[in-house]
Scaffold this active site. Structure first.
Site, short mmCIF file in Angstrom:
data_model
loop_
_atom_site.label_atom_id
_atom_site.label_comp_id
_atom_site.label_asym_id
_atom_site.label_seq_id
_atom_site.Cartn_x
_atom_site.Cartn_y
_atom_site.Cartn_z
CE LYS A 99 -7.63 -30.74 -31.69
NZ LYS A 99 -7.87 -31.28 -33.05
NE ARG B 176 -9.62 -37.65 -38.23
CZ ARG B 176 -8.85 -36.87 -37.51
NH1 ARG B 176 -7.97 -37.39 -36.67
NH2 ARG B 176 -8.96 -35.57 -37.58
CE1 TYR C 141 9.48 -50.64 -8.83
CE2 TYR C 141 9.13 -48.46 -9.81
CZ TYR C 141 8.93 -49.36 -8.77
OH TYR C 141 8.19 -49.00 -7.69
CG MET D 69 3.00 -43.15 -10.10
SD MET D 69 1.90 -43.86 -8.86
CE MET D 69 1.13 -45.15 -9.76
C1 LIG Z 1 -7.18 -30.26 -33.87
C2 LIG Z 1 -7.66 -29.66 -35.12
C3 LIG Z 1 -6.99 -28.58 -35.69
C4 LIG Z 1 -5.67 -28.05 -35.14
O1 LIG Z 1 -4.64 -28.91 -35.54
P1 LIG Z 1 -3.10 -28.60 -35.14
O2 LIG Z 1 -2.34 -29.67 -35.83
O3 LIG Z 1 -3.02 -28.73 -33.66
O4 LIG Z 1 -2.81 -27.24 -35.61
C5 LIG Z 1 -7.53 -27.99 -36.81
N1 LIG Z 1 -8.68 -28.46 -37.35
C6 LIG Z 1 -9.35 -29.51 -36.84
C7 LIG Z 1 -10.59 -29.99 -37.50
C8 LIG Z 1 -8.86 -30.16 -35.72
O5 LIG Z 1 -9.52 -31.20 -35.20
#
Ligand SMILES: *Cc1c(COP(=O)(O)O)cnc(C)c1O
Length: 365
Positions: free
Chosen positions: A35, A130, A257, A305
């Site tokens: 992802k 969630r 800065y 930056m």
């Molecule tokens: C992002 C995610 C993972 C992977 O988690 P990591 O901590 O990066 O290993 C696994 N399962 C779900 C549902 C996720 O959203």
């Protein structure tokens, strides 16, 4: 000459870390989580290193399309499932597995016209609060799904809220086991932290499919309790730049800065062609670790930056053009873990790698 900054994605490290995931969860199949554009590394760039996975897990249909365009024919899982009924057409067309976490997603499936039934993972909320069905609603959702002609296989899934911390997974596991005990179907529970900490010893935590993300990219899910060296993971991303100037500071001279760093003694500093517009964290304070010519030193003054400034005390011979490693592999076998930089900046390796900016040129090695 292009501005002297670049990122390198290390294929061999990805392969090594994937092998670590397999070794940590013997017998389980591996969803490589890609992802967020493979945690900032780029789906196309990590694909050669991660194609040995059993499947890829992600969130966006567009990212699933990109994997299919690369020639991946194996399973792809949508971790948040469908966002609207139309997404089911894409699931059919691209042959995607998808998570079901709410009743509306079951309604959409029931109304979906398809010749090929779909593979879903039914998600239990085991305390993260969630996504996912409560323990009380889970079996009802399973019954509904199992009655649909649109569904051919129902996997059982949850996501731990505390796999990386002291609370661990026991409470969530007890709930998952109680709710799913007599249900058929493959089980998927582990993120990287659960895999590394519990995957080898506890078959019920390991399940049939693990879902490692962060560990594949060479960051420890429970830093600083355990480092990447402890888990035997290798950085998959190096961010490096060069010194574009050096300067002598007299006692009392300040830098950057806000003049928030003042030289307490005469010192030499270097100016690095990397700033927050490259993805380096602006909040990184004076003292954040950095390598110059492979020698460990620290940032001084505020991140701006396009530039940061570093103490050249430990790297006395460094000149303009010198090699600076913001994280990852440096010269002469040196390494600076992304987790150490993240920790100094009060964040996680996850956030730094995801934030690599589009203006940074990336090479695969
Ligand atoms: C992002 C995610 C993972 C992977 O988690 P990591 O901590 O990066 O290993 C696994 N399962 C779900 C549902 C996720 O959203």
């Amino acid at each position: 000459m292009p501005r002297p900054i670049q990122a390198v994605i290390h294929r061999e490290a990805l392969e090594h870390n994937l092998a670590r995931a397999r070794a940590g969860a013997p017998g389980a199949k591996v969803w490589a989580v890609v992802k967020a554009n493979a945690y900032g590394h780029g789906i196309e760039r990590v694909y050669p290193g991660l194609r040995g996975a059993d499947g890829f897990a992600l969130l966006d249909l567009a990212e699933a399309e990109r994997l299919r365009a690369l020639g991946w024919r194996g399973p792809i899982l949508l971790l948040e499932g469908c966002f609207e009924p139309r997404d089911l057409e894409a699931c059919s067309r691209l042959d995607l597995w998808h998570t079901v976490h709410c009743e509306a997603q079951i309604d959409w499936l029931a109304a979906h016209k398809t010749g090929a039934p779909q593979h879903v993972l039914l998600k239990l909320n085991s305390g993260m609060n969630r996504l996912g069905f409560s323990a009380a609603a889970y079996r009802g959702a399973w019954q509904r799904l199992s009655g649909l002609a649109q569904v051919d296989a129902i996997g059982l899934m949850t996501h731990f809220s505390d796999a990386d911390g002291s609370a661990g997974v026991s409470h969530a596991m007890a709930e998952f086991d109680a709710v799913t005990r007599d249900l058929p179907g493959e089980r998927s529970l582990c993120n990287s932290a659960a895999l590394l900490r519990f995957g080898a010893e506890r078959p019920s935590v390991r399940g049939d499919w693990v879902r490692p993300g962060i560990m594949l990219y060479g960051s420890s899910p429970d830093h600083p309790a355990h480092s990447v060296a402890h888990w035997d993971l290798k950085p998959a991303m190096t961010l490096s730049a060069k010194l574009i100037a050096t300067r002598e500071l007299q006692v009392g001279d300040s830098v950057g800065y806000g003049s928030n760093f003042t030289a307490p003694v005469p010192m030499r500093i270097g100016v690095v062609a990397c700033g927050y517009a490259d993805g380096y964290p602006r909040v990184a304070p004076t003292g954040t670790p950095v390598l110059v010519d492979g020698v460990r030193t620290r940032t001084v003054g505020r991140v701006s930056m396009d530039m940061i400034t570093v103490d050249l005390g430990p790297a006395i011979n460094a000149q303009a053009g010198g090699a600076v490693t913001l994280w990852g592999h440096g010269p002469h076998g040196s390494v600076l873990g992304i987790d150490e930089v993240a920790h100094a900046a009060g964040t996680l390796g996850y956030e730094l790698m995801c934030a690599l900016a589009p203006r940074v040129p990336v090479r695969i090695e």
